[in-house]
Design a protein around this motif. Structure first.
Motif, short mmCIF file in Angstrom:
data_model
loop_
_atom_site.label_atom_id
_atom_site.label_comp_id
_atom_site.label_asym_id
_atom_site.label_seq_id
_atom_site.Cartn_x
_atom_site.Cartn_y
_atom_site.Cartn_z
N GLU A 177 95.57 64.95 -11.13
CA GLU A 177 95.41 65.65 -10.11
C GLU A 177 95.49 65.02 -8.81
O GLU A 177 95.79 65.32 -7.77
N GLN A 178 94.80 63.66 -8.82
CA GLN A 178 94.96 62.66 -7.52
C GLN A 178 96.26 62.78 -7.12
O GLN A 178 96.47 62.87 -5.79
N MET A 179 97.13 62.34 -8.07
CA MET A 179 98.48 62.15 -7.53
C MET A 179 99.33 63.25 -6.95
O MET A 179 99.77 63.42 -6.04
N SER A 180 98.97 64.50 -7.90
CA SER A 180 99.57 65.80 -7.45
C SER A 180 98.89 66.17 -5.82
O SER A 180 99.80 66.65 -5.09
N VAL A 181 97.89 66.08 -5.77
CA VAL A 181 97.13 66.15 -4.17
C VAL A 181 97.96 65.22 -3.24
O VAL A 181 98.30 65.72 -2.23
N ALA A 182 98.10 63.85 -3.61
CA ALA A 182 98.81 63.01 -2.65
C ALA A 182 100.09 63.40 -2.50
O ALA A 182 100.57 62.92 -1.40
N LEU A 183 100.94 63.81 -3.50
CA LEU A 183 102.10 64.22 -3.40
C LEU A 183 102.53 65.40 -2.40
O LEU A 183 103.36 65.34 -1.49
N TRP A 184 101.42 66.21 -2.68
CA TRP A 184 101.37 67.52 -1.56
C TRP A 184 101.22 67.16 -0.26
O TRP A 184 101.88 67.60 0.55
N ASN A 185 100.35 66.36 0.09
CA ASN A 185 99.84 66.06 1.25
C ASN A 185 100.87 65.15 1.91
O ASN A 185 101.01 65.12 3.25
N ALA A 186 101.54 64.34 1.31
CA ALA A 186 102.77 63.43 1.73
C ALA A 186 103.86 64.27 2.37
O ALA A 186 104.18 63.94 3.55
N LEU A 187 104.00 65.27 1.81
CA LEU A 187 104.91 66.47 2.25
C LEU A 187 104.48 67.15 3.36
O LEU A 187 105.33 67.05 4.34
N THR A 188 103.24 67.36 3.32
CA THR A 188 102.79 68.19 4.31
C THR A 188 102.81 67.15 5.78
O THR A 188 103.09 67.69 6.77
N GLY A 189 102.49 66.07 5.44
CA GLY A 189 102.35 65.03 6.75
C GLY A 189 104.01 64.86 7.14
O GLY A 189 104.01 64.71 8.36
N ILE A 190 104.85 64.59 6.30
CA ILE A 190 106.23 64.68 6.85
C ILE A 190 106.66 66.05 7.38
O ILE A 190 107.31 65.94 8.66
N HIS A 191 106.53 67.02 7.15
CA HIS A 191 106.74 68.56 7.46
C HIS A 191 106.10 68.40 9.05
O HIS A 191 106.56 68.91 9.81
N ASP A 192 104.57 68.22 9.18
CA ASP A 192 104.05 68.41 10.20
C ASP A 192 104.32 67.54 11.22
O ASP A 192 104.56 67.73 12.72
N ALA A 193 104.79 66.19 10.89
CA ALA A 193 105.04 65.04 11.91
C ALA A 193 106.54 65.50 12.66
O ALA A 193 106.67 65.46 13.83
N GLU A 194 107.48 66.32 11.96
CA GLU A 194 108.81 66.56 12.34
C GLU A 194 108.96 68.15 12.98
O GLU A 194 109.44 68.47 13.80
N CYS A 195 108.06 68.98 12.16
CA CYS A 195 107.88 70.41 12.54
C CYS A 195 106.90 71.06 13.49
O CYS A 195 106.69 72.14 13.81
N ALA A 196 105.99 70.17 13.83
CA ALA A 196 104.70 70.51 14.70
C ALA A 196 105.33 70.99 16.00
O ALA A 196 106.17 70.51 16.55
#
Length: 196
Positions: A177-196
């Protein structure tokens, strides 16, 4: 096989195929600049995968995963970038989580399963998107081609988890669960950094 169901339920809550990042990629709506950032940042995480396999004492897969780091470097190169130290907060958090979870066999099994169980489907989706929508060198494809049909790693992890005493399964599921959350959040971070 209750532990498999428990693991798969945790992953389903953070299924990467449902993430806006991968959904935009699969329809060609993700700008190349974002792919570039992904290649550069996420490569730092890909480089940690062999550590998890070493922790669970599987030198054969660890060696395979080390070769895959070079394939990821080719993916980055095809996008005119190179893998570098993570800059995005959520990717740094993913690296920290991976470092912690990959340090003990039980947590390494759960964390690796969170990643490897999703790899074939995400790789197929990303490869299809690359081929259909992005005019990029063919060097961007081998990493995803290789991972689009390697279900054997998740199967191997399940066998190892099944061999553990049942009281360890809770630890494994929590790590998943911890890793699943971290993987999801990493994609969010990349997406938000570039698409904000």
């Amino acid at each position: 096989m209750d532990y498999k169901q428990a693991l798969d339920n945790k992953i389903a809550d953070y299924n990467l195929l449902n993430h806006p990042f991968y959904q935009a990629w699969s329809t060609g709506e993700l700008p190349v600049q974002v792919l570039r950032t992904y290649a550069r940042e996420y490569g730092a995480f890909i480089a940690t995968i062999p550590n998890g396999w070493e922790t669970i004492n599987d030198p054969e897969i660890a060696a395979e995963e080390t070769e895959h780091i070079n394939m990821w470097a080719d993916f980055a190169d095809g996008l005119d970038t190179t893998v570098s130290e993570a800059q995005i907060l959520q990717v740094k958090a993913l690296l920290e989580t991976a470092g912690e979870l990959f340090s003990e066999p039980a947590t390494a099994l759960g964390a690796l399963y969170a990643f490897e169980a999703q790899q074939p489907a995400t790789a197929q989706s990303k490869l299809a998107g690359l081929k259909e929508f992005y005019q990029l060198p063919e060097t961007v494809e081998p990493y995803f081609e290789t991972h689009s049909h390697n279900e054997h790693e998740a199967e191997k992890l399940l066998e190892r988890i099944g061999a553990l005493p049942s009281e360890s399964h809770t630890t494994v599921v929590q790590a998943c669960e911890q890793m699943s959350v971290a993987l999801w959040n990493a994609l969010t971070g990349i997406h938000d950094a570039e698409c904000a």
